[in-house]
Design an enzyme around this catalytic site. Structure first.
Site: not given
Ligand code: BES
Ligand code: ZN
Length: 475
Positions: A100, A166
């Site tokens: 997603d 996710e």
């Molecule tokens: N790929 C990101 C995680 C991430 C963000 C890793 C920035 C390193 C740096 C992931 O897809 C993401 O955005 N996760 C969300 C999770 C939340 C919705 C529970 C986030 O971090 O906001």
């Molecule tokens: Zn991500």
């Protein structure tokens, strides 16, 4: 020899891999938008088909229904579980990724259509999900395809776990991981996730920490319907005014969280940890480049990284129900919902954090003496994660980085969150490695998200070489 052959194949077939990414980006699999839910399903099917075509045994798991913030019920997209190889003499690596993406609209300021992959003159592949997380997920698939077409045996068994929620809190996945720990995930020796970014723009890294995230909805309800401010302004308690008053008490303009008790749970810094912030490939210029200007709070690099990785932060995201169109409208919104989230760090406990927030917000609202009603709710929380970068899984990955990039990777933590990382570590009791493909300025969640062609192609090599390296170490 096999590794050299593999790397050469990837180099020569890069345009095929870019085409695969183009097809994936064209599917607007935005999990947070109910109108796009069918597209999230389509994206899941796309991956099922790609994996089946490469000979994987694929099954999908239905996670049931989602209550979309009390407004409607939606089908949750499936978890794609795919196995390639089941040789008991080989190690099994679990690969997690998500299919997603974040929402993206041209009018947000994108230079091009976010769901049409465009390669610019700097060989950057621009499109929503290019870096987060379609490029990396396809990177693994490219690795499998390269081996298949070369007639090369994969050095490990691979198990995929790909999800479509996710970006919206991974609903239902934790339960599945715990239920399947002794079943689908039984033989897993280590877990690898490619869903984060290099620190800067030039040097690869391996990542051993993530912040957690707790997301809150603060609802204020007032009059039964939206009202005319000329007729009712000054005569009733306005929900927006109450919401502003409470939200302004959450965080200071220089980023300090104002909810009492939050910092009491933050782990103290040791000299050993302090040393890990030395000599990393990151400068204030990298920060300015990624931000697009110089609005940083902290002016030394170490402090920037510490506030990104090991201190909590609170961000205000938006207000549902408020007037937001261009132009003037003299309305008093009857119900508004403020959205904010807190990034959490060791040793914060999400449950305790929610209690602190609920109590503080309730106290602050009560101080207003408003006759409106207030509801504060945590919509989802995910714990922080910290692993040991000395584990053999990391040693193998570091070797792969050296083979592909001819440098030793930096060891980094991240400020973002992938809540299932900790679930895999806890449920399977195996090491989890974050092996990023993209750069720190890719603009995940932002406009003009991109993945440099070189990161996609070298990254595909990296994932493949890593599998060859991890096959050799004792896990
Ligand atoms: N790929 C990101 C995680 C991430 C963000 C890793 C920035 C390193 C740096 C992931 O897809 C993401 O955005 N996760 C969300 C999770 C939340 C919705 C529970 C986030 O971090 O906001
Ligand atoms: Zn991500």
């Amino acid at each position: 020899m096999a590794v050299a052959e593999f790397m050469d194949y990837v180099e020569k077939h890069q345009n095929d891999f870019v085409e695969r990414l183009r097809k994936a980006v064209a599917i607007p699999s935005v999990s947070g938008d109910p109108n796009h839910r069918p597209d999230v399903f389509r994206m899941g099917e796309f991956l099922v088909n790609e994996l089946k075509a490469l000979g994987a045994s694929v099954e999908t798991r239905d996670l049931g229904k989602q209550d979309f913030h009390g407004t409607q019920t939606l089908d949750l997209p499936p978890i794609v579980l795919a196995t390639i190889g089941n040789d008991p003499t080989k190690k099994t690596i679990l690969v997690y990724g998500h299919y997603d993406v974040q929402p993206a609209l041209k009018e947000d300021g994108w230079a091009t259509d976010p769901f049409v992959l465009v390669e610019d003159d700097k060989q950057r592949l621009i499109g929503r999900g290019s870096s987060d997380d379609k490029g990396p997920v396809l990177g693994w698939i490219n690795v499998v395809e390269a081996h298949k077409n070369l007639g090369l045996e994969l050095p490990v068994n691979i198990k995929f776990c790909l999800e479509g929620m996710e970006e919206s809190g991974s609903e239902g996945l934790d339960e599945l991981i715990y239920q399947e720990a002794d079943k689908y995930f039984k033989d897993v020796d280590a877990v690898t996730i490619s869903d984060n970014y290099w620190l800067g723009t030039t040097k690869p890294c391996l990542t051993y920490g993530l912040r957690g995230v707790s997301y809150f909805h603060l609802t204020i309800k007032g009059p039964a319907a939206d009202l005319h401010s000329g007729v009712f302004g000054g005569t009733i308690h306005e929900p927006m005014s109450d919401l502003f008053a409470v939200m302004s008490k959450l965080v200071s303009p220089n980023g300090k969280i104002l909810v009492p008790g939050v910092y009491d749970q933050v782990r103290a810094m040791t000299a050993e940890e302090e040393a890990t912030y030395e000599s990393l490939d990151f400068s204030l210029d990298d920060l300015h480049g990624a931000v697009g200007n110089k609005t940083n709070i902290h002016s030394d690099v170490k402090s920037v990284l510490q506030h990104r990785w090991r201190y909590p932060s609170l961000s205000l995201h938006g207000i549902e129900g408020a007037f937001y169109n261009p132009g003037d409208k003299t309305v008093i919104p009857s119900k508004v919902i403020g959205k904010f989230s807190i990034r959490s760090v060791p040793d914060m406990d999400p449950k305790k954090l929610t209690e602190l927030v609920e109590k503080y917000v309730t106290d602050e609202f009560n101080k207003l003496g408003s006759k409106n009603t207030m509801i504060i709710k945590c919509s989802h929380d995910g714990n922080h994660w910290l692993a040991s970068p000395n584990h053999p899984n990391y040693v193998a990955a570091a070797k792969a980085v050296e083979t592909v990039y001819k440098v030793k990777p930096d060891l980094t933590r991240e400020g973002g969150s992938i809540p299932v990382t900790l679930s895999f570590q806890d449920a399977l009791k195996k090491n989890v490695l974050l092996l990023p493909m993209g750069r720190g300025d890719d603009g995940a969640h932002s406009i003009n998200e991109k993945l440099d062609r070189s990161n996609y192609i070298q990254g595909t090599k990296l994932l493949g070489v890593y599998l060859h390296e991890v096959a050799k170490v004792e896990l």
